[in-house]
Design a protein around this motif. Structure first.
Motif, PDB file in Angstrom:
ATOM      1  N   SER A   7       0.834  -1.207   0.000  1.00 54.99           N
ATOM      2  CA  SER A   7       0.000   0.000   0.000  1.00 54.99           C
ATOM      3  C   SER A   7       0.865   1.252   0.000  1.00 54.99           C
ATOM      4  O   SER A   7       0.551   2.244  -0.667  1.00 54.99           O
ATOM      5  CB  SER A   7      -0.918   0.009   1.230  1.00 54.99           C
ATOM      6  OG  SER A   7      -1.835  -1.060   1.186  1.00 54.99           O
ATOM      7  N   MET A  11       0.798   4.169  -2.758  1.00 55.94           N
ATOM      8  CA  MET A  11       0.566   5.566  -2.380  1.00 55.94           C
ATOM      9  C   MET A  11       1.698   6.462  -2.861  1.00 55.94           C
ATOM     10  O   MET A  11       1.461   7.583  -3.331  1.00 55.94           O
ATOM     11  CB  MET A  11       0.412   5.675  -0.863  1.00 55.94           C
ATOM     12  CG  MET A  11      -0.915   5.179  -0.326  1.00 55.94           C
ATOM     13  SD  MET A  11      -1.169   5.599   1.422  1.00 55.94           S
ATOM     14  CE  MET A  11       0.080   4.559   2.200  1.00 55.94           C
ATOM     15  N   ILE A  14       1.247   7.045  -6.602  1.00 56.91           N
ATOM     16  CA  ILE A  14       0.160   8.001  -6.863  1.00 56.91           C
ATOM     17  C   ILE A  14       0.605   9.418  -6.522  1.00 56.91           C
ATOM     18  O   ILE A  14       0.352  10.367  -7.272  1.00 56.91           O
ATOM     19  CB  ILE A  14      -1.099   7.621  -6.052  1.00 56.91           C
ATOM     20  CG1 ILE A  14      -1.658   6.283  -6.545  1.00 56.91           C
ATOM     21  CG2 ILE A  14      -2.165   8.719  -6.160  1.00 56.91           C
ATOM     22  CD1 ILE A  14      -2.812   5.757  -5.710  1.00 56.91           C
ATOM     23  N   LEU A  15       1.288   9.563  -5.384  1.00 56.05           N
ATOM     24  CA  LEU A  15       1.787  10.872  -4.987  1.00 56.05           C
ATOM     25  C   LEU A  15       2.755  11.435  -6.021  1.00 56.05           C
ATOM     26  O   LEU A  15       2.677  12.626  -6.382  1.00 56.05           O
ATOM     27  CB  LEU A  15       2.482  10.767  -3.623  1.00 56.05           C
ATOM     28  CG  LEU A  15       3.153  12.042  -3.091  1.00 56.05           C
ATOM     29  CD1 LEU A  15       2.126  13.144  -2.888  1.00 56.05           C
ATOM     30  CD2 LEU A  15       3.881  11.749  -1.781  1.00 56.05           C
ATOM     31  N   LEU A  36      -9.163  14.135  -1.241  1.00 57.87           N
ATOM     32  CA  LEU A  36      -8.704  13.627   0.055  1.00 57.87           C
ATOM     33  C   LEU A  36      -9.472  14.285   1.201  1.00 57.87           C
ATOM     34  O   LEU A  36      -9.857  13.616   2.169  1.00 57.87           O
ATOM     35  CB  LEU A  36      -7.204  13.885   0.219  1.00 57.87           C
ATOM     36  CG  LEU A  36      -6.263  13.076  -0.670  1.00 57.87           C
ATOM     37  CD1 LEU A  36      -4.819  13.538  -0.473  1.00 57.87           C
ATOM     38  CD2 LEU A  36      -6.380  11.589  -0.369  1.00 57.87           C
ATOM     39  N   ILE A 242      -7.216   2.367   2.660  1.00 58.38           N
ATOM     40  CA  ILE A 242      -5.819   2.002   2.381  1.00 58.38           C
ATOM     41  C   ILE A 242      -5.492   0.710   3.133  1.00 58.38           C
ATOM     42  O   ILE A 242      -5.315   0.739   4.359  1.00 58.38           O
ATOM     43  CB  ILE A 242      -4.858   3.121   2.819  1.00 58.38           C
ATOM     44  CG1 ILE A 242      -5.317   4.477   2.258  1.00 58.38           C
ATOM     45  CG2 ILE A 242      -3.442   2.808   2.364  1.00 58.38           C
ATOM     46  CD1 ILE A 242      -4.553   5.647   2.805  1.00 58.38           C
ATOM     47  N   HIS A 245      -3.262   0.282   6.380  1.00 56.54           N
ATOM     48  CA  HIS A 245      -3.017   1.601   6.959  1.00 56.54           C
ATOM     49  C   HIS A 245      -4.266   2.221   7.569  1.00 56.54           C
ATOM     50  O   HIS A 245      -4.173   3.067   8.463  1.00 56.54           O
ATOM     51  CB  HIS A 245      -2.462   2.551   5.890  1.00 56.54           C
ATOM     52  CG  HIS A 245      -1.084   2.216   5.432  1.00 56.54           C
ATOM     53  ND1 HIS A 245       0.049   2.768   5.982  1.00 56.54           N
ATOM     54  CD2 HIS A 245      -0.660   1.352   4.469  1.00 56.54           C
ATOM     55  CE1 HIS A 245       1.115   2.285   5.372  1.00 56.54           C
ATOM     56  NE2 HIS A 245       0.728   1.417   4.455  1.00 56.54           N
ATOM     57  N   ILE A 248      -7.899   7.727   5.205  1.00 54.89           N
ATOM     58  CA  ILE A 248      -7.117   8.917   4.876  1.00 54.89           C
ATOM     59  C   ILE A 248      -6.649   9.623   6.141  1.00 54.89           C
ATOM     60  O   ILE A 248      -5.477  10.018   6.259  1.00 54.89           O
ATOM     61  CB  ILE A 248      -7.945   9.879   4.010  1.00 54.89           C
ATOM     62  CG1 ILE A 248      -8.277   9.237   2.657  1.00 54.89           C
ATOM     63  CG2 ILE A 248      -7.212  11.203   3.816  1.00 54.89           C
ATOM     64  CD1 ILE A 248      -7.063   8.886   1.829  1.00 54.89           C
ATOM     65  N   ARG A 251      -3.606   8.276   7.893  1.00 60.34           N
ATOM     66  CA  ARG A 251      -2.316   8.561   7.267  1.00 60.34           C
ATOM     67  C   ARG A 251      -1.955  10.041   7.309  1.00 60.34           C
ATOM     68  O   ARG A 251      -0.772  10.402   7.228  1.00 60.34           O
ATOM     69  CB  ARG A 251      -2.325   8.100   5.805  1.00 60.34           C
ATOM     70  CG  ARG A 251      -2.286   6.602   5.609  1.00 60.34           C
ATOM     71  CD  ARG A 251      -1.005   5.991   6.144  1.00 60.34           C
ATOM     72  NE  ARG A 251      -1.094   5.647   7.564  1.00 60.34           N
ATOM     73  CZ  ARG A 251      -0.089   5.535   8.376  1.00 60.34           C
ATOM     74  NH1 ARG A 251       1.134   5.765   7.967  1.00 60.34           N
ATOM     75  NH2 ARG A 251      -0.267   5.223   9.651  1.00 60.34           N
TER      76      ARG A 251
END
Length: 271
Positions: A7, A11, A14-15, A36, A242, A245, A248, A251
């Motif tokens: 994951s 992430m 994607i970032l 987000l 996620i 995790h 949103i 994280r």
């Protein structure tokens, strides 16, 4: 652990895509943060505060998405009236009050306070995050944010799991230790030196080093604050978006606490 790593890689990919795209079209970063923010507001209102009203969740979602755009300068004109973050927030406050009156038999102070206040707080934090990312030195500030939050958190985990003896806040987060917190701060200080020198900001090194400690502590406060809300709500994670995790907010809790203050220092030219 394998799920968390996979994951994390996804992430990060994607970032990276959002940051690269945002380099050409800044609105991409704003749109990503709006999504987000909408998701985070839903997690907090529905999963933590227990709000079931579809009207309340829809209205808060619309506000959360629009607020980030307005905070980031994408204003709109309605019948000759300029719509900004302040005007939208006033409208949202009226909406929240009306929804509360309609659901007065089901809403307690928890639902009312969450609906009225938390989308505003989250929107402002995500707006400040956008200000840092869309800066000309956005990559540097993104890495600083991750240093103050994620690097500090990882350092705290590894040091705490091996050397931790004294509990930091056992009633809220039993696994966190004082030794771990100190280890996390030291880890971030080392990374601060590396980042600042690599990006050619040697003249700011001592100031950034001095600010690393309070920013790391602020990130820990954000993490513990989010944990206190979850503990009060009787949930383990804010969501399941996620794998490995949580949601949103799980994280972004420490990042959102740090972003507004960092944005102030960026604007003042201190970091």
């Amino acid at each position: 652990m394998k799920t968390r790593i996979i994951s994390g890689v996804v992430m990060a990919a994607i970032l990276a895509a959002v940051i690269i795209g945002g380099g050409y079209f800044p609105v991409i970063i704003t749109a990503a943060l709006a999504i987000l923010n909408l998701t985070a507001s839903y997690e907090l209102l529905h999963n933590a505060a227990g709000i079931k009203s579809k009207a309340a969740l829809l209205g808060a979602g619309i506000y959360s998405a629009l607020a980030v755009f307005l905070l980031c300068g994408y204003g709109a004109a309605l019948s000759g009236v300029k719509l900004g973050f302040t005007e939208l927030t006033v409208v949202y406050g009226i909406f929240a009050a009306c929804v509360t009156l309609y659901n007065h038999k089901d809403f307690t102070v928890k639902e009312i306070a969450s609906l009225m206040g938390m989308p505003i707080v989250l929107s402002y934090a995500f707006g400040c995050l956008e200000g840092a990312l869309n800066h000309s030195d956005g990559i540097y500030y993104l890495l600083l944010l991750l240093n103050f939050s994620s690097v500090c958190d990882m350092g705290a985990y590894f040091v705490g799991s091996t050397l931790g003896r004294h509990k930091l806040c056992p009633q809220i987060s039993p696994k966190k230790t004082v030794e771990g917190a100190l280890g996390g701060i030291v880890s971030s200080l080392i990374v601060t030196v590396i980042l600042t020198l690599c990006f050619g900001f040697a003249s700011r090194l001592w100031v950034t080093l001095l600010l690393t400690v309070p920013f790391c502590i602020l990130g820990m406060v954000g993490d513990l604050f989010a944990s206190a809300i979850k503990r009060g709500a009787g949930i383990k994670d804010y969501g399941k978006l996620i794998p490995g995790h949580g949601g949103i907010l799980d994280r972004f809790d420490s990042i959102l606490m740090i972003a507004p203050l960092l944005n102030i220092f960026i604007g003042a030219g201190i970091v």
